[in-house]
Design an enzyme around this catalytic site. Structure first.
Site, PDB file in Angstrom:
ATOM      1  N   HIS A  48     -58.611 -59.454  66.526  1.00 16.57           N
ATOM      2  CA  HIS A  48     -59.183 -59.104  65.310  1.00 16.57           C
ATOM      3  C   HIS A  48     -58.195 -58.991  64.249  1.00 16.57           C
ATOM      4  CE1 HIS A  48     -56.257 -55.715  65.994  1.00 16.57           C
ATOM      5  NE2 HIS A  48     -57.008 -55.379  67.053  1.00 16.57           N
ATOM      6  N   ALA A  49     -58.490 -58.708  62.855  1.00 20.11           N
ATOM      7  CA  ALA A  49     -57.137 -59.267  61.677  1.00 20.11           C
ATOM      8  C   ALA A  49     -55.901 -58.413  62.034  1.00 20.11           C
ATOM      9  CB  ALA A  49     -58.122 -58.429  60.529  1.00 20.11           C
TER      10      ALA A  49
ATOM     11  N   HIS B  33     -54.114 -58.520  64.974  1.00 19.20           N
ATOM     12  CA  HIS B  33     -53.716 -59.556  65.646  1.00 19.20           C
ATOM     13  C   HIS B  33     -53.390 -60.816  64.837  1.00 19.20           C
ATOM     14  CE1 HIS B  33     -56.013 -57.684  69.057  1.00 19.20           C
ATOM     15  NE2 HIS B  33     -54.765 -57.677  69.562  1.00 19.20           N
TER      16      HIS B  33
ATOM     17  N   GLN C  97     -51.097 -52.575  83.561  1.00 23.04           N
ATOM     18  CA  GLN C  97     -51.018 -51.323  82.573  1.00 23.04           C
ATOM     19  C   GLN C  97     -52.210 -50.506  82.309  1.00 23.04           C
ATOM     20  OE1 GLN C  97     -50.225 -54.421  79.315  1.00 23.04           O
ATOM     21  NE2 GLN C  97     -51.605 -52.815  78.240  1.00 23.04           N
TER      22      GLN C  97
ATOM     23  N   GLY D 265     -47.647 -55.207  66.929  1.00 28.78           N
ATOM     24  CA  GLY D 265     -48.111 -53.966  65.982  1.00 28.78           C
ATOM     25  C   GLY D 265     -47.505 -52.752  65.879  1.00 28.78           C
TER      26      GLY D 265
ATOM     27  N   ASP E 150     -49.442 -49.594  68.100  1.00 28.09           N
ATOM     28  CA  ASP E 150     -49.146 -48.878  69.314  1.00 28.09           C
ATOM     29  C   ASP E 150     -47.401 -48.765  69.046  1.00 28.09           C
ATOM     30  OD1 ASP E 150     -51.333 -49.453  70.981  1.00 28.09           O
ATOM     31  OD2 ASP E 150     -50.979 -51.524  70.209  1.00 28.09           O
TER      32      ASP E 150
ATOM     33  N   GLN F 239     -45.275 -48.349  72.217  1.00 27.59           N
ATOM     34  CA  GLN F 239     -45.185 -49.293  72.904  1.00 27.59           C
ATOM     35  C   GLN F 239     -43.958 -50.262  72.194  1.00 27.59           C
ATOM     36  OE1 GLN F 239     -48.167 -52.163  74.544  1.00 27.59           O
ATOM     37  NE2 GLN F 239     -48.018 -53.189  72.652  1.00 27.59           N
TER      38      GLN F 239
ATOM     39  N   VAL G 166     -52.899 -52.806  60.520  1.00 29.70           N
ATOM     40  CA  VAL G 166     -54.069 -53.355  59.696  1.00 29.70           C
ATOM     41  C   VAL G 166     -55.238 -52.441  59.809  1.00 29.70           C
ATOM     42  CG1 VAL G 166     -55.463 -55.176  59.193  1.00 29.70           C
ATOM     43  CG2 VAL G 166     -53.260 -55.663  59.891  1.00 29.70           C
TER      44      VAL G 166
END
Ligand code: PAF
Length: 286
Positions: free
Chosen positions: A34-35, A37, A61, A147, A150, A153, A176
């Site tokens: 999506h945007a 990524h 995971q 991103g 997360d 993460q 985003v």
């Protein structure tokens, strides 16, 4: 753009890039792009000669088999988007290619991985570390892009890099959001129109809590968020924690740290959504 499925081919492509003196950016993903990524890929394309995007739904995971089975898989559409963004290589291996034998490595990032997602999804970050370490070793990128949605993460990947001594710069990229505030997630695709409307209360609550926090304590702000989600139809709070943005440990007072983040996980129907908001950031007046 090259679509590669085999590790051997990926290694050859990387050797050629290094021999030609090219810098390499890696964007690890599980596809269903999506945007959010797209912003990572666009940044990597701007900052590196070669951008490798991995598309791999990593089974190690997922602690919930149903979640793994339901994870959206859209390789064809992903490739079309990546080509339009200028990615150089898409690496889309099979599970057998990545895990010809079970990966028995055990990582520990305590105390970063003992809280929040680590507590509610046991083994999740071990699986993330397994796949990301394999990707770092195969691609040997100069930079890797993740991103901030997360948030935990990202902290764990930084810890992984430090522990293992990888020569890669980790670039954290802002969340985003849709125009109405919903944080972009591959899981949003599983929301019905009604659920999507309900899910909006997550970001609305977080934004409102940032205003609320200006005149209230950490405990009062946490209670504000918890009550607001409890009062929203169709949402079930798993956790909301106000933490130090570096250690991920709960803060008791706003002055405890110059980097304070609220991290939330909410079920909307059976879709598990995460989001976060910065209350304090070094050098920034929020
Ligand atoms: O953030 C994700 O999509 C995944 O956890 C990652 C980093 C691609 C590892 O599978």
């Amino acid at each position: 753009m090259e679509l590669i499925h085999a590790i051997k081919e990926l290694r050859e492509a990387m050797q050629q890039a290094v021999a030609a003196g090219k810098t390499v950016g890696l964007v690890p993903t599980m596809g269903a792009l999506h945007a959010g990524h797209a912003s990572l890929v666009a940044r990597s394309v701007r900052e590196n000669d070669v951008t490798v995007v991995s598309v791999f739904v990593n089974p190690t995971q997922f602690n919930d088999k149903e979640d793994l089975a339901k994870y959206p898989r859209t390789l064809e559409a992903d490739c079309a988007l990546l080509e339009s963004l200028g990615a150089t290589v898409v690496f889309a291996p099979s599970v057998e290619e990545i895990y010809p034998v079970p990966d028995t490595r055990v990582f520990s990032f305590a105390p970063l991985d003992t809280v929040m997602e680590g507590k509610y999804r046991p083994g999740h970050f071990n699986g993330v570390a397994q796949i990301v370490s394999k990707l770092f070793e195969m691609v040997a990128p100069d930079r890797a892009y993740f991103g901030e949605k997360d948030f935990q993460q990202l902290a764990i990947i930084r810890a992984l890099v430090e522990q293992q001594g990888y020569a890669v710069d980790i670039v954290g990229c802002p969340i985003v959001r849709e125009e109405d505030g919903l944080a972009l997630s591959s899981r949003n695709a599983r929301l019905s129109a009604e659920e999507r409307e309900r899910a909006l209360n997550i970001s609305k609550t977080l934004f409102a809590s940032r205003e609320f926090a200006k005149g209230h304590s950490v405990a009062e702000t946490a209670a504000f968020v918890e009550q607001s989600i409890a009062g929203a139809e169709g949402l079930r709070l798993e956790y909301f924690e106000i933490v130090d943005g570096n250690t991920l440990q709960p803060v008791a007072a706003w002055d405890d740290s110059d980097f304070v983040v609220g991290c939330i996980t909410v079920f909307c129907g059976d879709v598990r959504l995460i989001d976060n908001i910065k209350y304090k950031e070094p050098g920034k007046q929020l």
